[in-house]
Design a protein around this motif. Structure first.
Motif, PDB file in Angstrom:
ATOM      1  N   GLY A  46      23.114  37.346  37.091  1.00 57.47           N
ATOM      2  CA  GLY A  46      23.450  35.978  36.718  1.00 57.47           C
ATOM      3  C   GLY A  46      24.590  35.877  35.727  1.00 57.47           C
ATOM      4  O   GLY A  46      25.152  34.789  35.530  1.00 57.47           O
ATOM      5  N   SER A  47      24.920  36.994  35.065  1.00 53.16           N
ATOM      6  CA  SER A  47      26.033  36.980  34.112  1.00 53.16           C
ATOM      7  C   SER A  47      27.361  36.849  34.857  1.00 53.16           C
ATOM      8  O   SER A  47      27.494  37.252  36.009  1.00 53.16           O
ATOM      9  N   THR A  48      28.339  36.285  34.199  1.00 53.30           N
ATOM     10  CA  THR A  48      29.699  36.247  34.747  1.00 53.30           C
ATOM     11  C   THR A  48      30.583  37.155  33.904  1.00 53.30           C
ATOM     12  O   THR A  48      30.368  37.312  32.696  1.00 53.30           O
ATOM     13  N   ILE A  49      31.567  37.750  34.554  1.00 54.10           N
ATOM     14  CA  ILE A  49      32.443  38.695  33.864  1.00 54.10           C
ATOM     15  C   ILE A  49      33.813  38.686  34.532  1.00 54.10           C
ATOM     16  O   ILE A  49      33.927  38.504  35.747  1.00 54.10           O
ATOM     17  N   GLU A  50      34.853  38.865  33.733  1.00 59.92           N
ATOM     18  CA  GLU A  50      36.209  38.932  34.269  1.00 59.92           C
ATOM     19  C   GLU A  50      36.569  40.391  34.521  1.00 59.92           C
ATOM     20  O   GLU A  50      36.480  41.229  33.615  1.00 59.92           O
ATOM     21  N   VAL A  51      36.964  40.693  35.744  1.00 56.59           N
ATOM     22  CA  VAL A  51      37.262  42.067  36.134  1.00 56.59           C
ATOM     23  C   VAL A  51      38.522  42.109  36.990  1.00 56.59           C
ATOM     24  O   VAL A  51      38.915  41.108  37.600  1.00 56.59           O
ATOM     25  N   PHE A  52      39.127  43.283  37.030  1.00 58.54           N
ATOM     26  CA  PHE A  52      40.246  43.532  37.936  1.00 58.54           C
ATOM     27  C   PHE A  52      39.688  44.185  39.194  1.00 58.54           C
ATOM     28  O   PHE A  52      38.940  45.159  39.117  1.00 58.54           O
ATOM     29  N   VAL A  53      40.039  43.643  40.358  1.00 59.87           N
ATOM     30  CA  VAL A  53      39.476  44.109  41.631  1.00 59.87           C
ATOM     31  C   VAL A  53      40.525  44.912  42.399  1.00 59.87           C
ATOM     32  O   VAL A  53      41.671  44.478  42.546  1.00 59.87           O
ATOM     33  N   PHE A  54      40.098  46.080  42.895  1.00 58.71           N
ATOM     34  CA  PHE A  54      41.016  46.934  43.639  1.00 58.71           C
ATOM     35  C   PHE A  54      40.239  47.710  44.706  1.00 58.71           C
ATOM     36  O   PHE A  54      39.028  47.936  44.567  1.00 58.71           O
ATOM     37  N   PRO A  55      40.888  48.148  45.779  1.00 59.65           N
ATOM     38  CA  PRO A  55      40.204  48.920  46.818  1.00 59.65           C
ATOM     39  C   PRO A  55      40.203  50.413  46.495  1.00 59.65           C
ATOM     40  O   PRO A  55      41.175  50.929  45.936  1.00 59.65           O
ATOM     41  N   ASP A  56      39.125  51.105  46.862  1.00 61.57           N
ATOM     42  CA  ASP A  56      39.114  52.566  46.708  1.00 61.57           C
ATOM     43  C   ASP A  56      39.692  53.208  47.969  1.00 61.57           C
ATOM     44  O   ASP A  56      40.213  52.527  48.853  1.00 61.57           O
ATOM     45  N   GLU A  57      39.583  54.536  48.081  1.00 66.32           N
ATOM     46  CA  GLU A  57      40.182  55.253  49.203  1.00 66.32           C
ATOM     47  C   GLU A  57      39.583  54.839  50.553  1.00 66.32           C
ATOM     48  O   GLU A  57      40.237  54.961  51.590  1.00 66.32           O
ATOM     49  N   THR A  58      38.352  54.344  50.549  1.00 60.62           N
ATOM     50  CA  THR A  58      37.698  53.948  51.804  1.00 60.62           C
ATOM     51  C   THR A  58      37.923  52.474  52.140  1.00 60.62           C
ATOM     52  O   THR A  58      37.500  52.011  53.201  1.00 60.62           O
ATOM     53  N   GLY A  59      38.538  51.729  51.226  1.00 61.64           N
ATOM     54  CA  GLY A  59      38.743  50.306  51.451  1.00 61.64           C
ATOM     55  C   GLY A  59      37.690  49.434  50.803  1.00 61.64           C
ATOM     56  O   GLY A  59      37.812  48.199  50.800  1.00 61.64           O
ATOM     57  N   SER A  60      36.636  50.044  50.244  1.00 60.47           N
ATOM     58  CA  SER A  60      35.614  49.276  49.536  1.00 60.47           C
ATOM     59  C   SER A  60      36.182  48.738  48.230  1.00 60.47           C
ATOM     60  O   SER A  60      37.006  49.390  47.588  1.00 60.47           O
ATOM     61  N   LEU A  61      35.715  47.557  47.835  1.00 60.16           N
ATOM     62  CA  LEU A  61      36.245  46.926  46.635  1.00 60.16           C
ATOM     63  C   LEU A  61      35.491  47.381  45.391  1.00 60.16           C
ATOM     64  O   LEU A  61      34.257  47.337  45.339  1.00 60.16           O
ATOM     65  N   LEU A  62      36.245  47.818  44.394  1.00 60.45           N
ATOM     66  CA  LEU A  62      35.706  48.195  43.097  1.00 60.45           C
ATOM     67  C   LEU A  62      36.246  47.249  42.034  1.00 60.45           C
ATOM     68  O   LEU A  62      37.270  46.587  42.229  1.00 60.45           O
ATOM     69  N   ALA A  63      35.557  47.220  40.905  1.00 66.50           N
ATOM     70  CA  ALA A  63      35.982  46.387  39.791  1.00 66.50           C
ATOM     71  C   ALA A  63      36.069  47.232  38.531  1.00 66.50           C
ATOM     72  O   ALA A  63      35.370  48.239  38.387  1.00 66.50           O
TER      73      ALA A  63
END
Length: 282
Positions: A46-63
């Protein structure tokens, strides 16, 4: 919708031993994983957080809670930390360095040197990449700008004509050598003005306004500086150009013209050692 390569404010919708799942809301579309090591201690569902989103080597999204020097669509100065036969890697503030492939390099990249780099999302590889060849990503036509407009610029190349600059992070422009009274260096951020918009829309840049408004603004600045220093200044028309630029960000020629106008208006007196404010004030 989650924006890859930029900062996003997301909501925690799941918690696992390896990290947290984030989304734009309560739905499970476009889930992003924030590793536990990146998460603040009080993060919970339920918490909100500001993050930078980028894809890993497999295309999955990480923050990540780290903030890169530049995001996708932005241009900035980065240091080359590794050079290979297929490209160069730049430190952009994240754990994994930013790759600038060989085909996106303007010239050969030297290890340890700073370069102006543009970050973009490559749809073919689904990766965030960088480029030192900027023209494919920036607009060369600035019809919406106007002569005399103050702009922020970033110098990215030196040519026979002058210096190529990024204008307001979106366009390219040219600062001619004749308008660069204090020659900038590649990577310098400079305050400038639009000197002219050519018929083809390309932008010519100057380090100062040369029209009447620019001269009047400089004259006012000189008088304000005198008033702030008891009506006396040792910065004369004989002072070195770099000292003049350090105080007023103008060329020596522009400063001398402004002093001449103030002298004709009897607002200052000039001698070899100093200029003085007359008792006449506006």
């Amino acid at each position: 919708m989650i924006q890859v390569g930029t900062l996003n404010r997301l909501t925690v919708v799941g918690e696992f031993p390896f990290g947290f799942q984030l989304s734009t809301g309560s739905d499970t579309e476009g889930l992003v994983t924030l590793p536990t090591a990146e998460a603040p201690a009080n993060l919970a569902a339920g918490s909100t957080i500001e993050v930078f989103v980028f894809p890993d080597e497999t295309g999955s999204l990480l923050a990540t809670t780290r903030r890169p020097v530049i995001e996708v669509g932005q241009t900035g100065v980065l240091k080359a930390v590794n050079v290979t036969h297929f490209g160069a890697f730049f430190d952009w503030g994240l754990e994994k360095d930013l790759l600038v492939p060989l085909q996106h390099q303007e010239s050969t990249v030297d290890l340890g040197m700073n370069y102006v780099v543009h970050a973009f999302f490559d749809r073919k590889t689904h990766r965030i990449l960088g480029a030192t060849r900027l023209h494919p990503f920036l607009n060369e036509h600035g019809e919406n700008f106007f002569a005399g407009q103050a702009v922020d610029c970033l110098v990215y190349a030196k040519t026979e004509l002058g210096f190529k600059v990024v204008v307001e992070g979106t366009h390219t422009g040219l600062l001619f050598h004749s308008d660069a009274f204090i020659p900038p260096r590649v990577g310098d951020a400079i305050n400038a003005v639009i000197k002219s918009v050519r018929e083809d829309g390309k932008l010519d840049i100057a380090l100062q306004r040369t029209d009447k408004h620019g001269r009047d603004t400089l004259s006012d600045a000189i008088l304000e500086d005198l008033d702030a220093h008891g009506g006396l200044s040792t910065l004369t028309d004989k002072s070195p150009p770099d000292e003049i630029y350090a105080r007023f960000k103008v060329s020596k020629a522009a400063y001398k013209k402004a002093l001449g106008n103030l002298y004709k208006q009897r607002k200052i007196v000039i001698d070899k050692q100093a200029i003085r404010r007359t008792e006449q004030k506006d």
